[in-house]
Enzyme design. Structure first.
Site: not given
Ligand SMILES: *[C@@H]1O[C@H](CO)[C@@H](O)[C@H](O)[C@H]1NC(C)=O
Ligand SMILES: *[C@@H]1O[C@H](CO)[C@@H](O)[C@H](O)[C@H]1NC(C)=O
Length: 469
Positions: A29, A134, A345, A362, A365-367, A370
């Site tokens: 993340h 996130d 690495a 694995h 999603w990043n991998s 990329e």
């Molecule tokens: C942040 O992420 C969540 C998703 O889980 C979203 O529901 C939320 O609205 C976003 N922003 C705030 C201000 O909470």
């Protein structure tokens, strides 16, 4: 900022908008939002990156594929949280979800107060602040509602495919799927074994903040996930959705310090090396490590194998490090043909090297992103989380990989002969060559999508226009 052109057409940002990244403190993340920071900086918009001191440091130290000096343009904010436990991963746990990180995940919710102060401070200096949080950090940014000139956009760190089907099932499969998507559902791996109950509760506690979000951002590209972006737009119709990936750089991959494994790659022939790495949250049992080693040896293919234990909650705390058991004499026997790396690495650099022709992964999603963008096909060995479903996207839909371990056999050991067969199939067979060709083509198309006029570039431009309106 080295290795990167600024997008001149936008010139100086008139509106004095500032972007604040709120990552979830786990490598997959942290990395994606750091890559995204670089993309947004190219539009001359100031970018703030706010997490704990340890995780900011971790993100910076592990930046790969571009010049770390360019990180000096990003404003890092070290926020305080109470101390938390950092147990070692349990390689023998049947469920491979990194539950040893749960104390960290819980503790990260204490970012709420320092985050609120930071957002207030930044909002007083900008006409508007754009918080990119996130999806697992919903509660941390909830105080945004008290700031009139703030908006939040939710970053989903997984593929649109996996996100859509997870939501679709959670909604009781209410949406009628078109015949094509219907076919897929019979191949969809079950969620059992993907997460822990505790982590599912954690997710529930974060996504309840849904209403506050003004739109969704994805590290994907409509070239590969157009159909699932459309489906996301159908079930979350009141939100804007931007597919602006790949976040990782696609061209001019490299940094100042060249790792010695790259020198070795220089010396071997194109597409002759399989890169083997299971990300930062996998802890493999000794027995499995042994089978993997023997399989790699018997395949007689060249390899770079990253053999690390899963990250602890704080990667800078030294503790007793587990010594993985590789068979006696293994490294001697594969000398010149195989390399075992026990530290960090430079994944993007390895994947972008012409000698790398496959990736045993694995399927985090990043991998996946990329690997596809670098035109490297995947030998998929999912461990937990979103990985089993990503495997379906990679192998069945995009057809840029093969399955090493099917999710229905998740509790079984992968034998050395299965490893051997998979490696040979991907690296030394006509079928493998075809898959590789398809991956190179797809990687090329994704590369095009971030050029002027390409789909991802247009969506990124549209997102920037929207936030600087
Ligand atoms: C942040 O992420 C969540 C998703 O889980 C979203 O529901 C939320 O609205 C976003 N922003 C705030 C201000 O909470
Ligand atoms: C994390 O928080 C949940 C909810 O408060 C709690 O039930 C759980 O025991 C916590 N787990 C750890 C490992 O701290």
């Amino acid at each position: 900022m080295a290795n990167q052109q600024k997008h001149q057409n936008h010139g100086l940002n008139k509106t004095k908008v500032a972007v604040v990244m709120v990552p979830f403190p786990a490598q997959g993340h942290l990395n994606q939002l750091l890559h995204l920071s670089r993309l947004i900086l190219a539009y001359n918009i100031p970018v703030h990156y706010a997490c704990t001191a340890t995780h900011n440091r971790q993100a910076m130290l592990r930046v790969h594929g571009w010049d770390p000096n360019s990180v000096s343009d990003i404003h890092f904010h070290d926020l305080k949280i109470p101390p938390f436990l950092t147990p070692s991963p349990n390689p023998n746990a049947p469920n491979k979800f990194p539950s040893h990180l749960q104390p960290l995940f819980n503790a990260s919710l204490h970012l709420r107060d320092p985050m609120a102060s930071l957002l207030h401070e930044l909002s007083s200096k900008a006409t508007r602040i754009i918080v990119i949080n996130d999806s697992l950090m919903g509660s941390v940014v909830q105080d945004l509602v008290t700031i009139p000139n703030a908006e939040s956009y939710t970053f989903h760190s997984i593929s649109a495919f996996t996100l859509f089907f997870n939501l679709w099932e959670a909604m009781g499969k209410a949406l009628e799927l078109d015949p094509y998507s219907k076919i897929i559902t019979k191949d969809l791996p079950i969620l059992e074994g993907c997460l822990t109950t505790e982590f599912m509760n954690f997710i529930d506690s974060q996504v309840n903040f849904q209403k506050l979000s003004s739109g969704y951002l994805y590290n994907t590209c409509r070239v590969i996930e157009g159909a699932y972006m459309d489906l996301m737009e159908k079930i979350e119709g009141d939100k804007k959705h931007w597919a602006i990936g790949p976040f990782n750089p696609v061209r001019n991959i490299g940094s100042n310090k060249r790792h010695n494994c790259l020198e070795w790659l220089d010396k071997v022939s194109p597409n002759s090396v399989i890169y083997v790495s299971f990300g930062t949250t996998t802890a493999m049992e000794d027995e499995q490590i042994k089978e993997l080693a023997i399989g790699l040896e018997k395949s007689e293919q060249k390899f770079i194998w990253v053999l690390r234990d899963a990250d602890k909650g704080d990667v800078f705390i030294n503790g007793e490090l587990r010594k993985a058991e590789i068979p006696k004499g293994f490294e001697e026997r594969v000398k010149g043909r195989g390399m075992v790396m026990k530290d960090w690495a430079p994944q993007l650099e390895i994947l972008s090297h012409p000698s790398t022709g496959g990736f045993m992964s694995h399927c985090g999603w990043n991998s996946c992103m990329e690997s596809i963008t670098m035109g490297v096909p995947i030998a998929a060995w999912p461990m937990a989380s979103d990985q089993p479903r990503n495997t379906v996207l990679i192998t069945k839909l995009l057809k840029v990989g093969i399955v090493v371990k099917d999710w229905s056999r998740r509790n079984e050991l992968v034998t050395s002969s299965t490893v051997e067969k998979a490696v040979k199939l991907l690296m030394a067979s006509e079928e493998g060559d075809e898959i590789r060709k398809r991956t190179v083509d797809l990687g090329g198309a994704i590369g095009q999508s971030i050029e002027e006029g390409g789909v991802s570039r247009m969506e990124l431009d549209s997102f920037i226009t929207h936030i600087t309106r």
